[in-house]
Scaffold this active site. Structure first.
Site, PDB file in Angstrom:
ATOM      1  N   ARG A 140      19.968  33.506  -0.777  1.00  0.00           N
ATOM      2  CA  ARG A 140      21.080  32.822  -1.273  1.00  0.00           C
ATOM      3  C   ARG A 140      21.981  33.604  -1.960  1.00  0.00           C
ATOM      4  O   ARG A 140      21.668  34.746  -2.870  1.00  0.00           O
ATOM      5  CB  ARG A 140      20.578  31.418  -2.186  1.00  0.00           C
ATOM      6  CG  ARG A 140      20.169  30.505  -1.563  1.00  0.00           C
ATOM      7  CD  ARG A 140      19.667  29.404  -2.510  1.00  0.00           C
ATOM      8  NE  ARG A 140      20.292  29.185  -3.760  1.00  0.00           N
ATOM      9  CZ  ARG A 140      19.809  28.174  -4.652  1.00  0.00           C
ATOM     10  NH1 ARG A 140      18.979  27.432  -4.417  1.00  0.00           N
ATOM     11  NH2 ARG A 140      20.844  27.960  -5.629  1.00  0.00           N
ATOM     12  N   LYS A 200      11.622  23.278  -8.853  1.00  0.00           N
ATOM     13  CA  LYS A 200      12.010  21.845  -8.484  1.00  0.00           C
ATOM     14  C   LYS A 200      11.808  21.486  -7.175  1.00  0.00           C
ATOM     15  O   LYS A 200      11.412  20.315  -6.667  1.00  0.00           O
ATOM     16  CB  LYS A 200      13.533  21.549  -9.100  1.00  0.00           C
ATOM     17  CG  LYS A 200      13.575  22.013 -10.618  1.00  0.00           C
ATOM     18  CD  LYS A 200      14.713  21.532 -11.164  1.00  0.00           C
ATOM     19  CE  LYS A 200      16.134  22.321 -10.764  1.00  0.00           C
ATOM     20  NZ  LYS A 200      15.974  23.516 -11.041  1.00  0.00           N
ATOM     21  N   ARG A 218      13.040  34.851  -4.105  1.00  0.00           N
ATOM     22  CA  ARG A 218      13.343  33.633  -3.014  1.00  0.00           C
ATOM     23  C   ARG A 218      14.066  33.799  -1.853  1.00  0.00           C
ATOM     24  O   ARG A 218      15.026  34.508  -2.024  1.00  0.00           O
ATOM     25  CB  ARG A 218      14.116  32.378  -4.115  1.00  0.00           C
ATOM     26  CG  ARG A 218      14.235  31.291  -3.416  1.00  0.00           C
ATOM     27  CD  ARG A 218      14.721  30.216  -4.259  1.00  0.00           C
ATOM     28  NE  ARG A 218      15.792  30.160  -4.794  1.00  0.00           N
ATOM     29  CZ  ARG A 218      16.364  29.313  -5.871  1.00  0.00           C
ATOM     30  NH1 ARG A 218      15.606  28.183  -6.112  1.00  0.00           N
ATOM     31  NH2 ARG A 218      17.351  29.447  -6.427  1.00  0.00           N
ATOM     32  N   ARG A 254      23.619  32.072 -14.253  1.00  0.00           N
ATOM     33  CA  ARG A 254      22.948  30.992 -13.914  1.00  0.00           C
ATOM     34  C   ARG A 254      21.997  30.374 -15.102  1.00  0.00           C
ATOM     35  O   ARG A 254      21.949  29.171 -15.257  1.00  0.00           O
ATOM     36  CB  ARG A 254      22.392  30.682 -12.584  1.00  0.00           C
ATOM     37  CG  ARG A 254      23.584  30.633 -11.549  1.00  0.00           C
ATOM     38  CD  ARG A 254      22.617  30.737 -10.335  1.00  0.00           C
ATOM     39  NE  ARG A 254      21.645  30.110  -9.743  1.00  0.00           N
ATOM     40  CZ  ARG A 254      20.706  30.306  -8.752  1.00  0.00           C
ATOM     41  NH1 ARG A 254      20.522  31.520  -8.746  1.00  0.00           N
ATOM     42  NH2 ARG A 254      19.766  29.264  -8.545  1.00  0.00           N
ATOM     43  N   ARG A 259      23.507  17.902 -14.768  1.00  0.00           N
ATOM     44  CA  ARG A 259      23.121  19.629 -15.188  1.00  0.00           C
ATOM     45  C   ARG A 259      24.287  19.523 -16.478  1.00  0.00           C
ATOM     46  O   ARG A 259      24.282  20.558 -17.293  1.00  0.00           O
ATOM     47  CB  ARG A 259      23.846  20.447 -14.387  1.00  0.00           C
ATOM     48  CG  ARG A 259      22.724  21.113 -13.441  1.00  0.00           C
ATOM     49  CD  ARG A 259      23.453  22.063 -12.587  1.00  0.00           C
ATOM     50  NE  ARG A 259      22.725  23.396 -11.895  1.00  0.00           N
ATOM     51  CZ  ARG A 259      22.175  23.406 -10.895  1.00  0.00           C
ATOM     52  NH1 ARG A 259      21.716  22.330 -10.133  1.00  0.00           N
ATOM     53  NH2 ARG A 259      21.635  24.295 -10.570  1.00  0.00           N
TER      54      ARG A 259
HETATM   55  P1  AMP Z   1      20.858  24.709  -7.305  1.00  0.00           P
HETATM   56  O1  AMP Z   1      20.338  24.575  -5.750  1.00  0.00           O
HETATM   57  O2  AMP Z   1      20.436  23.274  -7.684  1.00  0.00           O
HETATM   58  O3  AMP Z   1      20.374  25.871  -7.775  1.00  0.00           O
HETATM   59  O4  AMP Z   1      22.463  24.765  -7.016  1.00  0.00           O
HETATM   60  C1  AMP Z   1      23.119  25.754  -6.739  1.00  0.00           C
HETATM   61  C2  AMP Z   1      24.519  25.831  -7.374  1.00  0.00           C
HETATM   62  O5  AMP Z   1      25.231  24.574  -6.913  1.00  0.00           O
HETATM   63  C3  AMP Z   1      24.800  25.689  -8.813  1.00  0.00           C
HETATM   64  O6  AMP Z   1      24.537  27.118  -9.367  1.00  0.00           O
HETATM   65  C4  AMP Z   1      25.735  25.060  -8.953  1.00  0.00           C
HETATM   66  O7  AMP Z   1      26.898  26.046  -8.754  1.00  0.00           O
HETATM   67  C5  AMP Z   1      26.081  24.098  -7.865  1.00  0.00           C
HETATM   68  N1  AMP Z   1      25.761  22.852  -8.540  1.00  0.00           N
HETATM   69  C6  AMP Z   1      24.389  22.115  -7.991  1.00  0.00           C
HETATM   70  N2  AMP Z   1      24.302  20.882  -8.543  1.00  0.00           N
HETATM   71  C7  AMP Z   1      25.043  20.883  -9.546  1.00  0.00           C
HETATM   72  C8  AMP Z   1      25.733  19.805 -10.703  1.00  0.00           C
HETATM   73  N3  AMP Z   1      24.828  18.781 -10.696  1.00  0.00           N
HETATM   74  N4  AMP Z   1      26.632  20.310 -11.355  1.00  0.00           N
HETATM   75  C9  AMP Z   1      27.463  21.474 -11.044  1.00  0.00           C
HETATM   76  N5  AMP Z   1      27.302  22.456 -10.173  1.00  0.00           N
HETATM   77  C10 AMP Z   1      25.903  22.113  -9.392  1.00  0.00           C
END
Ligand code: AMP
Length: 209
Positions: free
Chosen positions: A155, A13, A122, A166, A88
């Site tokens: 990360r 994404k 990654r 996740r 989410r």
């Molecule tokens: P991402 O970079 O989108 O993979 O997000 C990394 C982490 O941030 C996720 O695993 C969640 O812990 C938190 N996070 C990101 N977006 C959301 C969301 N919309 N709702 C809840 N937690 C989020």
């Protein structure tokens, strides 16, 4: 154009979003990136969410929705946006619908095996957020971002235990959004398995560009 990018972690994404920003001229808004910046800055928000994110769990809906509400109120988001990683959960999607009408939801269709391969390799730029991969897209100089010179790191939530968590969280809490948006007639399925240039073509075609 107001877009949501929906898909499991590691579906590409963020990578497609970088291309889509150039194509569409609208901002890329990643809730995960905003949280990571807050953690790096040591702000109250960062302190609140660090342990949750490192464990691969979701930040609570209220905190996340407030963050997005404020971000979407800014000038640059008035003509459109790409929301990456939000919503989410169903409550997040319902609340978003009450304050902003999205045009399309791009569903990144990808099997778990490909997700695991991508997340395991990654590497991310701490400064600009660009996603590299140890095999498919290496920085020219190890540890340094080709685009901004920032530090390239792994990360904390890309460790194997957090990756499993996740994916579980995605299946339980986020995947139901596929039907939610399909029923509203907003969903566009994009085959996210190929390399980014092909996915970009699929994306453009599905939007009729
Ligand atoms: P991402 O970079 O989108 O993979 O997000 C990394 C982490 O941030 C996720 O695993 C969640 O812990 C938190 N996070 C990101 N977006 C959301 C969301 N919309 N709702 C809840 N937690 C989020």
């Amino acid at each position: 154009m107001k877009l949501i990018f929906l898909g499991p972690p590691g579906a590409g994404k963020g990578t497609l979003a970088v291309k889509a920003v150039d194509i569409l001229g609208i901002p890329h808004i990643s809730t995960g990136a905003i949280f990571r910046q807050a953690i790096a800055a040591g702000s109250p928000l960062g302190l609140k969410v660090k342990a949750i994110i490192d464990a691969g769990k979701l930040v609570d809906d209220e905190t996340t929705i407030e963050l997005v509400r404020e971000r979407l109120a800014r000038d640059d988001a008035q003509k459109g946006y790409i929301l990456d990683g939000f919503p989410r959960t169903i409550p997040q999607a319902e609340t978003l619908a009450a304050f902003s009408a999205v045009d399309k939801v791009v569903n990144f269709d990808i099997p778990d095996s490909a997700v695991l391969e991508r997340l395991g390799g990654r590497r991310v730029c701490r400064k600009c957020g660009y996603n590299f991969h140890t095999v498919f897209d290496k920085p020219a100089k190890e540890g340094t971002c080709d685009h901004c010179g920032g530090e390239v790191y792994t990360r904390d939530d890309d460790r194997p235990e957090a990756i499993q968590k996740r994916l579980e969280v995605y299946r339980a809490q986020t995947a139901p959004l596929i039907d939610f948006y399909r029923q509203k007639g907003l969903l566009l399925d994009v085959d996210a398995r190929p390399a980014v240039d092909r996915v970009t073509e699929n994306f453009k075609r599905s939007l009729g560009l």
